[in-house]
Write a protein that holds these residues in place. Structure first.
Motif, PDB file in Angstrom:
ATOM      1  N   SER A  86       3.464   6.012  -5.293  1.00 27.02           N
ATOM      2  CA  SER A  86       3.385   6.137  -6.751  1.00 27.02           C
ATOM      3  C   SER A  86       2.203   7.018  -7.158  1.00 27.02           C
ATOM      4  CB  SER A  86       3.256   4.747  -7.382  1.00 27.02           C
ATOM      5  OG  SER A  86       3.059   4.836  -8.772  1.00 27.02           O
ATOM      6  N   ALA A  87       1.063   6.831  -6.489  1.00 25.33           N
ATOM      7  CA  ALA A  87      -0.127   7.629  -6.812  1.00 25.33           C
ATOM      8  C   ALA A  87       0.110   9.103  -6.531  1.00 25.33           C
ATOM      9  CB  ALA A  87      -1.324   7.120  -6.008  1.00 25.33           C
ATOM     10  N   ILE A  88       0.807   9.394  -5.443  1.00 18.92           N
ATOM     11  CA  ILE A  88       1.110  10.792  -5.117  1.00 18.92           C
ATOM     12  C   ILE A  88       2.049  11.382  -6.157  1.00 18.92           C
ATOM     13  CG2 ILE A  88       2.283  12.271  -3.455  1.00 18.92           C
ATOM     14  CD1 ILE A  88       1.200  10.484  -1.240  1.00 18.92           C
ATOM     15  N   LEU A 146       0.832  -1.208   0.000  1.00 18.66           N
ATOM     16  CA  LEU A 146       0.000   0.000   0.000  1.00 18.66           C
ATOM     17  C   LEU A 146       0.865   1.255   0.000  1.00 18.66           C
ATOM     18  CD1 LEU A 146      -2.804   1.399   0.382  1.00 18.66           C
ATOM     19  CD2 LEU A 146      -2.324   1.326   2.826  1.00 18.66           C
ATOM     20  N   GLN A 147       1.901   1.267   0.837  1.00 22.49           N
ATOM     21  CA  GLN A 147       2.755   2.447   0.909  1.00 22.49           C
ATOM     22  C   GLN A 147       3.433   2.718  -0.433  1.00 22.49           C
ATOM     23  OE1 GLN A 147       5.214   1.330   4.251  1.00 22.49           O
ATOM     24  NE2 GLN A 147       3.991   2.525   5.679  1.00 22.49           N
ATOM     25  N   ASP A 148       3.922   1.666  -1.089  1.00 18.73           N
ATOM     26  CA  ASP A 148       4.552   1.844  -2.402  1.00 18.73           C
ATOM     27  C   ASP A 148       3.546   2.353  -3.426  1.00 18.73           C
ATOM     28  OD1 ASP A 148       6.916   0.954  -1.333  1.00 18.73           O
ATOM     29  OD2 ASP A 148       6.697  -1.106  -2.045  1.00 18.73           O
ATOM     30  N   ILE A 165      -8.412   1.192   1.776  1.00 15.80           N
ATOM     31  CA  ILE A 165      -8.687   1.214   0.339  1.00 15.80           C
ATOM     32  C   ILE A 165      -8.035   2.456  -0.251  1.00 15.80           C
ATOM     33  CG2 ILE A 165     -10.454   1.228  -1.450  1.00 15.80           C
ATOM     34  CD1 ILE A 165     -12.387   0.051   0.571  1.00 15.80           C
ATOM     35  N   LEU A 166      -7.215   2.263  -1.272  1.00 23.70           N
ATOM     36  CA  LEU A 166      -6.608   3.367  -2.025  1.00 23.70           C
ATOM     37  C   LEU A 166      -7.375   3.528  -3.326  1.00 23.70           C
ATOM     38  CD1 LEU A 166      -4.450   5.448  -2.797  1.00 23.70           C
ATOM     39  CD2 LEU A 166      -3.003   3.542  -3.555  1.00 23.70           C
ATOM     40  N   ILE A 167      -7.913   4.710  -3.525  1.00 20.77           N
ATOM     41  CA  ILE A 167      -8.741   4.974  -4.706  1.00 20.77           C
ATOM     42  C   ILE A 167      -8.130   6.139  -5.478  1.00 20.77           C
ATOM     43  CG2 ILE A 167     -11.039   5.620  -5.507  1.00 20.77           C
ATOM     44  CD1 ILE A 167     -12.153   4.428  -2.926  1.00 20.77           C
ATOM     45  N   GLU A 168      -7.916   5.927  -6.766  1.00 23.29           N
ATOM     46  CA  GLU A 168      -7.385   6.973  -7.643  1.00 23.29           C
ATOM     47  C   GLU A 168      -8.443   7.339  -8.680  1.00 23.29           C
ATOM     48  OE1 GLU A 168      -3.158   6.314  -8.847  1.00 23.29           O
ATOM     49  OE2 GLU A 168      -3.476   4.331  -7.936  1.00 23.29           O
TER      50      GLU A 168
END
Length: 621
Positions: free
Chosen positions: A208-210, A202-204, A273-276
């Motif tokens: 990347s998303a940031i 998740l951190q990676d 949950i990571l949402i882009e």
């Protein structure tokens, strides 16, 4: 992760080079070794032949000194004899060698053939002496063509073999390495229980998303999900059931989000949950959160029971709530913490004000632990009056916190924090021990025996050492168990009825009484209620407040009193403040009353004062 990839790349390079080296060894090394071996064999053979035959020629020369080189016929015959002897001995194949006698000037005096063997040649010269004078050489020459042909054929075979070995060694180990690396990567970046990505993954992904959002319009959303009361499932049904619940809920959450979204399990009962690229409006986010919460709240079959759990969700957005991985995770965690603190089964958006509020809560948790150590807690007691005899028959122990800097902190502020942090176990244990000691102290001072009621939280009751802690409190205080009453709630009974019944039965055997606190506000089944060893029902203050003005409250109060009597239970009305309320309760045959009308909570030294029924300490429960 870059270090791991670098190490893997180095290993792959080594595995790529090694097959090439092995192929070169097979394709060149073996033929070269064969050629060297054959060359040494041929050289040794013609060297031996040259020396042996040369010595015989020397003997012939010595028989005719000075004139020997002019006797061409004799020399040719001598050479022919050497050749014949060699062929008879089958030392060399015919037409593959040439014998000759050569002067020091290189003049050939005699030879077995004027056609040299096929090139390339290998030769050896044995010196010839006339007496002690060096006069020439006996030369033996041989062809290396067949050896080279054999070597070339062998080189072709070894080359093909080397190529096959190289391809095999290059393909299989690299495939095995990549497969192993993929498995190791998956293990290192995924949760072993649910198979979902873990915190590292998740951190990676979030980093990347940031990074992408720095170049494109930012749209990153984090949802921090914590399951409510998951520990109760583990404690009551076992860890196997808890694991099954986590896997089931993980699949449900996945089915509620898009394939491009990332669901990870941080550990325990926490998911993120990571949402882009999601619409950055509150309504859309709330709709998504409610969809996920609804999926989680559906009952799950565990160990033959249908179990329902709810969730608390924290929402954080980039870049409003943080611009780094650490800040965003912290913001989502704080928002989840706020949702859980506000009654659970809810969601909360992060805000800067929330950060300060959470900080205050953390300080409160630390303060509770310190208060236990520094002796900042004390107990106040409120009398319970029998409506027939008008005598005090019991007291309820109520905790107070006298903070050295903030003054008196009401229980409504610190009890929920203690419940959430788990400090309620120690706080409740202190209350239980202190109440038992004080009740025994009153008896030793000569006061008439009364019952002390102690509130027990759900966490305290479900703790594995609760039964033992009650027994220890009675032994340490030397209090007769019949003078101790434990107050529990309806929801506590219904959370795990089987376990609650077992614990209550064991304590009942000791002589301890039980009261259901705030009765009427929960969801107990009357059929269950009559099975529990309960001796007292306490009507919640919210009903007492309305009995003189609200018809529904009047009806509910009358029903509760009648129900209690039907089940042979004593009924206590909490929060009685006026004479009108007391008159209604007496008319309805309520057994015991408790409230400000009789006595506010007072210190233990004042509970038996003659005028204690009207004493006020200006403090509230």
């Amino acid at each position: 992760m870059s270090t791991n990839r670098s190490s893997s790349s180095q290993i792959e390079r080594y595995l790529s080079i090694a097959p090439v080296i092995i192929a070169l060894v097979i394709g060149l090394g073996i033929p070269a070794s064969y050629l060297a071996m054959k060359y040494e064999h041929e050289r040794a053979a013609i060297q031996a032949m040259s020396r042996i035959h040369g010595s015989m020629v020397i003997d012939a020369i010595n028989k005719n000194p000075d004139m020997w080189k002019f006797e061409e016929h004799t020399l040719n015959a001598l050479v022919e004899n050497r050749v014949a002897e060699s062929e008879a001995a089958e030392q060399l194949p015919r037409n593959q060698n040439r014998f000759s006698i050569v002067t020091l000037d290189g003049e050939v005096l005699a030879e077995n053939t004027d056609q040299p063997p096929p090139a390339p040649l290998i030769k050896h010269d044995t010196p010839l002496f006339d007496a002690t004078q060096h006069v020439g050489f006996f030369r033996v020459e041989d062809s290396m063509r067949e050896v080279l042909i054999d070597t070339t054929f062998l080189a072709a075979i070894c080359g093909l073999l080397g190529l096959y070995v190289a391809l095999s060694l290059r393909t299989l180990p690299l495939k095995a390495l990549r497969t192993s690396y993929a498995k190791l990567f998956h293990l290192a970046h995924h949760d072993s229980l649910t198979g979902l990505p873990n915190r590292k993954f998740l951190q990676d992904k979030l980093e990347s998303a940031i990074s992408i959002s720095l170049s494109y319009p930012p749209s990153v959303l984090l949802l921090f999900i914590d399951l409510d009361n998951f520990k109760d499932v583990n404690d009551s049904l076992g860890h196997a059931s808890g694991d099954k619940l986590l896997r089931t809920l993980g699949r449900r959450i996945l089915s509620s989000i898009r394939a491009s979204d990332t669901l990870s399990r941080l550990g325990g009962d926490e998911f993120i949950i990571l949402i882009e690229d999601y619409p950055d409006d509150t309504e859309s986010i709330e709709a998504l959160v409610n969809k996920i919460r609804s999926a989680i709240a559906q009952p799950v079959a565990l160990s033959g029971k249908m179990v329902k759990v709810t969730s608390s969700v924290g929402v954080a957005r980039y870049p409003e709530d943080g611009t780094t991985v650490v800040d965003l995770l912290r913001a989502a965690d704080l928002a989840m913490y706020d949702a859980k603190s506000n009654g659970r089964d809810a969601f909360s958006f992060y805000s800067k004000e929330l950060s300060e509020l959470v900080h205050q809560r953390l300080e409160m948790n630390e303060g509770i632990a310190r208060a236990l150590t520094d002796g900042e807690f004390r107990l106040a007691y409120q009398t319970q009056v029998d409506q027939k005899t008008k005598k005090t028959i019991g007291v309820e122990a109520l905790i107070r916190w006298e903070h050295p800097e903030q003054g008196n902190i009401p229980p409504s502020r610190f009890i929920p924090r203690a419940e959430e942090s788990g400090e309620i176990i120690d706080v409740g244990g202190w209350v239980l021990n202190e109440a038992c000691r004080q009740n025994r102290r009153w008896q030793l001072e000569g006061h008439p025996p009364i019952t002390v009621s102690v509130n027990v939280s759900a966490k305290q009751f479900s703790h594995e050492q609760f039964l033992e802690s009650v027994e220890q409190a009675l032994v340490a205080s030397d209090l007769d168990p019949q003078y101790l009453e434990l107050e529990i709630t309806e929801s506590l009974l219904m959370a795990d009825a089987t376990k609650a019944f077992s614990v209550m039965k064991d304590l009942k055997k000791l002589g301890i009484k039980f009261a259901i606190d705030d009765f009427g506000t929960g969801y107990s089944s009357f059929s269950y209620l009559k099975k529990f060893p309960v001796s007292t029902l306490k009507i919640d203050k919210s009903f007492i407040d309305g009995i003189c003005s609200n018809q529904d409250d009047e009806s509910i109060t009358r029903v509760i009193i009648a129900l209690g009597h039907q089940l042979n239970m004593r009924v206590v009305a909490e929060g009685v403040e006026t004479a009108e309320q007391l008159a209604f309760l007496n008319e309805s045959h309520c057994d015991v009353a408790q409230g400000y009308y009789f006595c506010r909570p007072v210190s233990p030294e004042r509970i038996f004062e003659a005028n204690s029924l009207m004493v006020s300490e200006n403090e509230q429960d």
